[in-house]
Write a protein that holds these residues in place. Structure first.
Motif, mmCIF file in Angstrom:
data_model
loop_
_atom_site.group_PDB
_atom_site.id
_atom_site.type_symbol
_atom_site.label_atom_id
_atom_site.label_comp_id
_atom_site.label_asym_id
_atom_site.label_seq_id
_atom_site.Cartn_x
_atom_site.Cartn_y
_atom_site.Cartn_z
ATOM 1 N N TRP A 34 42.168 32.995 50.252
ATOM 2 C CA TRP A 34 42.931 32.587 49.065
ATOM 3 C C TRP A 34 44.445 32.627 49.221
ATOM 4 O O TRP A 34 45.138 31.658 48.916
ATOM 5 C CB TRP A 34 42.503 33.409 47.842
ATOM 6 C CG TRP A 34 43.187 32.914 46.610
ATOM 7 C CD1 TRP A 34 44.224 33.503 45.943
ATOM 8 C CD2 TRP A 34 42.915 31.681 45.919
ATOM 9 N NE1 TRP A 34 44.604 32.726 44.879
ATOM 10 C CE2 TRP A 34 43.814 31.604 44.840
ATOM 11 C CE3 TRP A 34 41.999 30.638 46.116
ATOM 12 C CZ2 TRP A 34 43.832 30.529 43.958
ATOM 13 C CZ3 TRP A 34 42.014 29.568 45.229
ATOM 14 C CH2 TRP A 34 42.914 29.518 44.178
ATOM 15 N N ASP A 86 37.109 32.258 49.845
ATOM 16 C CA ASP A 86 37.369 32.446 48.412
ATOM 17 C C ASP A 86 36.960 31.181 47.667
ATOM 18 O O ASP A 86 36.053 30.435 48.095
ATOM 19 C CB ASP A 86 38.854 32.824 48.211
ATOM 20 C CG ASP A 86 39.109 33.636 46.950
ATOM 21 O OD1 ASP A 86 39.153 33.025 45.871
ATOM 22 O OD2 ASP A 86 39.248 34.874 47.028
ATOM 23 N N ASP A 87 37.623 30.902 46.586
ATOM 24 C CA ASP A 87 37.251 29.812 45.666
ATOM 25 C C ASP A 87 37.224 28.445 46.373
ATOM 26 O O ASP A 87 37.887 28.246 47.399
ATOM 27 C CB ASP A 87 38.278 29.792 44.528
ATOM 28 C CG ASP A 87 37.691 29.214 43.242
ATOM 29 O OD1 ASP A 87 36.604 28.630 43.301
ATOM 30 O OD2 ASP A 87 38.339 29.358 42.191
ATOM 31 N N TYR A 134 32.596 33.774 47.673
ATOM 32 C CA TYR A 134 33.221 34.027 46.361
ATOM 33 C C TYR A 134 32.425 33.331 45.271
ATOM 34 O O TYR A 134 31.965 32.201 45.448
ATOM 35 C CB TYR A 134 34.638 33.457 46.402
ATOM 36 C CG TYR A 134 35.287 33.197 45.062
ATOM 37 C CD1 TYR A 134 36.236 34.069 44.533
ATOM 38 C CD2 TYR A 134 34.978 32.049 44.330
ATOM 39 C CE1 TYR A 134 36.851 33.813 43.308
ATOM 40 C CE2 TYR A 134 35.592 31.783 43.108
ATOM 41 C CZ TYR A 134 36.521 32.662 42.605
ATOM 42 O OH TYR A 134 37.138 32.413 41.397
ATOM 43 N N CYS A 149 37.675 30.259 38.765
ATOM 44 C CA CYS A 149 39.061 30.033 38.347
ATOM 45 C C CYS A 149 39.542 28.671 38.833
ATOM 46 O O CYS A 149 40.403 28.053 38.236
ATOM 47 C CB CYS A 149 39.959 31.144 38.884
ATOM 48 S SG CYS A 149 39.472 32.778 38.302
ATOM 49 N N GLY A 150 38.990 28.182 39.933
ATOM 50 C CA GLY A 150 39.354 26.866 40.478
ATOM 51 C C GLY A 150 38.500 25.742 39.895
ATOM 52 O O GLY A 150 38.514 24.622 40.412
ATOM 53 N N LYS A 199 32.800 38.393 46.640
ATOM 54 C CA LYS A 199 33.903 38.640 45.697
ATOM 55 C C LYS A 199 33.562 37.890 44.411
ATOM 56 O O LYS A 199 33.279 36.691 44.439
ATOM 57 C CB LYS A 199 35.215 38.125 46.281
ATOM 58 C CG LYS A 199 36.374 38.179 45.310
ATOM 59 C CD LYS A 199 37.674 37.737 45.977
ATOM 60 C CE LYS A 199 38.768 37.516 44.940
ATOM 61 N NZ LYS A 199 39.998 36.992 45.566
ATOM 62 N N ASP A 242 34.585 36.908 40.576
ATOM 63 C CA ASP A 242 35.783 36.743 39.748
ATOM 64 C C ASP A 242 35.450 36.767 38.248
ATOM 65 O O ASP A 242 34.279 36.920 37.862
ATOM 66 C CB ASP A 242 36.451 35.413 40.156
ATOM 67 C CG ASP A 242 37.962 35.486 40.110
ATOM 68 O OD1 ASP A 242 38.500 36.353 39.423
ATOM 69 O OD2 ASP A 242 38.606 34.647 40.779
ATOM 70 N N CYS A 298 36.261 41.443 40.780
ATOM 71 C CA CYS A 298 37.608 40.897 40.638
ATOM 72 C C CYS A 298 37.855 40.552 39.184
ATOM 73 O O CYS A 298 37.864 39.386 38.819
ATOM 74 C CB CYS A 298 37.735 39.675 41.555
ATOM 75 S SG CYS A 298 39.328 38.851 41.442
ATOM 76 N N TRP A 326 40.508 42.019 37.633
ATOM 77 C CA TRP A 326 41.959 42.261 37.497
ATOM 78 C C TRP A 326 42.298 43.553 36.762
ATOM 79 O O TRP A 326 43.423 43.723 36.282
ATOM 80 C CB TRP A 326 42.633 41.059 36.796
ATOM 81 C CG TRP A 326 42.092 39.749 37.243
ATOM 82 C CD1 TRP A 326 41.986 39.324 38.552
ATOM 83 C CD2 TRP A 326 41.537 38.699 36.428
ATOM 84 N NE1 TRP A 326 41.408 38.066 38.578
ATOM 85 C CE2 TRP A 326 41.134 37.661 37.303
ATOM 86 C CE3 TRP A 326 41.372 38.537 35.065
ATOM 87 C CZ2 TRP A 326 40.537 36.478 36.841
ATOM 88 C CZ3 TRP A 326 40.799 37.351 34.594
ATOM 89 C CH2 TRP A 326 40.389 36.336 35.483
ATOM 90 N N ARG A 375 39.217 45.116 41.848
ATOM 91 C CA ARG A 375 40.629 44.784 41.680
ATOM 92 C C ARG A 375 41.183 45.596 40.524
ATOM 93 O O ARG A 375 40.512 45.793 39.509
ATOM 94 C CB ARG A 375 40.780 43.297 41.421
ATOM 95 C CG ARG A 375 40.735 42.454 42.697
ATOM 96 C CD ARG A 375 42.091 42.386 43.368
ATOM 97 N NE ARG A 375 42.998 41.689 42.479
ATOM 98 C CZ ARG A 375 43.047 40.364 42.363
ATOM 99 N NH1 ARG A 375 42.277 39.593 43.107
ATOM 100 N NH2 ARG A 375 43.875 39.801 41.518
ATOM 101 N N ASP A 402 46.918 38.932 40.240
ATOM 102 C CA ASP A 402 47.052 38.488 41.639
ATOM 103 C C ASP A 402 48.374 38.904 42.281
ATOM 104 O O ASP A 402 49.429 38.859 41.654
ATOM 105 C CB ASP A 402 46.947 36.965 41.714
ATOM 106 C CG ASP A 402 45.534 36.484 41.412
ATOM 107 O OD1 ASP A 402 44.676 37.320 41.056
ATOM 108 O OD2 ASP A 402 45.295 35.273 41.534
ATOM 109 N N MET A 411 44.577 41.509 47.968
ATOM 110 C CA MET A 411 44.575 41.221 49.402
ATOM 111 C C MET A 411 45.991 41.253 49.965
ATOM 112 O O MET A 411 46.960 41.172 49.221
ATOM 113 C CB MET A 411 43.928 39.857 49.615
ATOM 114 C CG MET A 411 42.536 39.854 49.005
ATOM 115 S SD MET A 411 41.764 38.241 48.865
ATOM 116 C CE MET A 411 42.773 37.364 47.733
#
Ligand code: GLA
Length: 407
Positions: free
Chosen positions: A41, A76-77, A117, A125-126, A151, A153, A185, A187, A204, A208, A251
């Protein structure tokens, strides 16, 4: 002989079925020290494909990172394609034409592990398909592909309970039967340190990270944060970290454009915090300086110390020279002088006048009672013992990181 054979077959069947027969739990023993690896990411965002991931795995093995302890190659995404008519997820056929199983096989053949992910929401998120309502199907697919790390999210989760959503995915992974490190994740929005010990292996703690030392980047509805901003965000959660369950300050940005001194400080602090060490740079194009930072074994040993105690800031009163400490196995200590200012600073530290206690490990560093050997972990030099005062100069935005070993 026939009996033995039958018993063997029965035992194998039971072994295969056991995760689904046992009460669901997280896979234990997978992250006794903070996980180490790489994630796409920070450097590549949505720009992922199988060729790049293979090259990263090659570079992890050839650059010395694998030998230094990095293991997981995590996409990741944005790897996702569509779900099929039965709802099973498939990778984007243009970006991953050989499929995820082939990619996992490639990574495993290098002696590395494969991570992926997903997201607890309806979409990632993407904007790719999330796992909501498909947790068990997705976990089965990941097991089939050979995924070792997930991972997970927290975008597009309105109305969901974080404890419920993450526990469902934990149970789905467990039922699928393939041991997976589960990286939460969300946040820090729902204080996972208070409930996730039995759900995941790392969580997390903040929003980010971004590749600056001490800035905030405002994206409108959310911000990303420089290294020092992240370090300052969650001050009272160190007691929640330990073997198998780690606070994750995000990360690494080492090698992504900060000064070498800032990268060194960032890496040192992550090691003092017993943070997961997930590199986020392009491993195929690293400067020697970046390789030296990411593969410094003596610094990594501070992170990976099996006592598993997250470090703490010892002094809060000095303006720009901070002192961080981490108790280590066998009564050793890591101690790090961090110069946050724009000018070089003198360190004059009288060991005998600084008794440092940690209420979590119940250990004390008292140089009047015991002498320690002092080693500079970045210069890789011995600096005598704690019987002498420490005098040194720390350049701007840099660290002096020491290990104290009991004599
Ligand atoms: C969130 C996470 C990031 C990254 C992106 C992917 O912002 O916190 O680490 O996974 O989503 O879209």
């Amino acid at each position: 002989m026939r009996h033995l054979l039958l018993a063997g077959i029965l035992a194998s069947i039971l072994w295969i079925l056991s995760p689904s027969l046992m009460q669901a739990q997280k896979f234990e023993g997978l992250a006794l020290t903070p996980p180490m690896g790489w994630n796409s990411w920070n450097k590549f965002a949505c720009n992922v494909d199988e060729r790049m991931i293979r090259e990263i795995a090659d570079a992890m093995a050839s650059s010395g990172m694998k030998d230094a302890g990095y293991q997981y190659v995590v996409i990741d995404d944005c790897w996702h394609g569509e779900r099929d008519s039965l709802g099973f997820i498939h990778p984007d056929p243009q970006r991953f034409p050989s499929g995820m199983k082939a990619l996992a096989d490639y990574i495993h053949a290098k002696g590395l592990k494969f991570g992926i992910y997903s997201c607890a929401g309806i979409q990632t998120c993407g904007g790719r398909p999330g796992s909501r309502g498909r947790e068990y199907q997705d976990a089965l697919m990941y097991a089939k592909w050979g995924v070792d790390y997930l991972k997970y999210d927290w975008c597009n989760t309105a109305g969901l309970s974080a404890v419920g959503a993450y526990t469902t995915m934990r149970d789905a992974l467990f039922a699928a039967g393939r041991p997976v490190v589960f990286s939460l994740c969300e946040w820090g929005d729902n204080q996972p340190w208070t409930w996730a010990k039995d759900v995941g292996h790392l969580w997390r703690t903040t929003g980010d990270i971004t590749n600056c030392f001490d800035c905030e980047v405002n994206h409108g509805s959310w911000s990303s944060w420089g290294v020092m901003k992240i370090v300052e965000m969650r001050k009272d959660i160190r007691k929640h970290a330990g073997p198998g369950h780690w606070n994750d300050p995000d990360m690494l940005e080492v090698g992504n454009g900060m000064l070498a001194s800032e990268d060194r400080s960032h890496f040192s602090l992550w090691c003092l915090l017993a943070a997961p060490l997930i590199a986020g740079n392009d491993l195929r194009a690293m400067s020697n300086e970046t390789i030296e930072i990411l593969t410094n074994r003596e610094v990594i040993a501070v992170d990976q110390d099996s006592l598993g105690v997250q470090g703490l800031r010892y002094n809060d009163n000095e303006e720009s020279l901070e002192v961080w400490v981490k108790p280590l196995k066998y009564g050793d200590w890591a101690i790090c002088f961090l110069n946050r200012s724009s000018k070089a600073q003198e360190v004059n530290f009288d060991w005998s006048k600084n008794v440092i206690s940690d209420d979590i490990s119940k250990t004390t560093l008292n140089a009047s009672e015991r002498t320690y050997r002092v080693r500079d972990l970045w210069a890789k030099k011995n600096l005598g013992t704690t019987r002498e005062k420490l005098s040194a100069k720390v350049p701007s935005k840099d660290v002096l990181m020491l290990r104290l070993t009991r004599q």
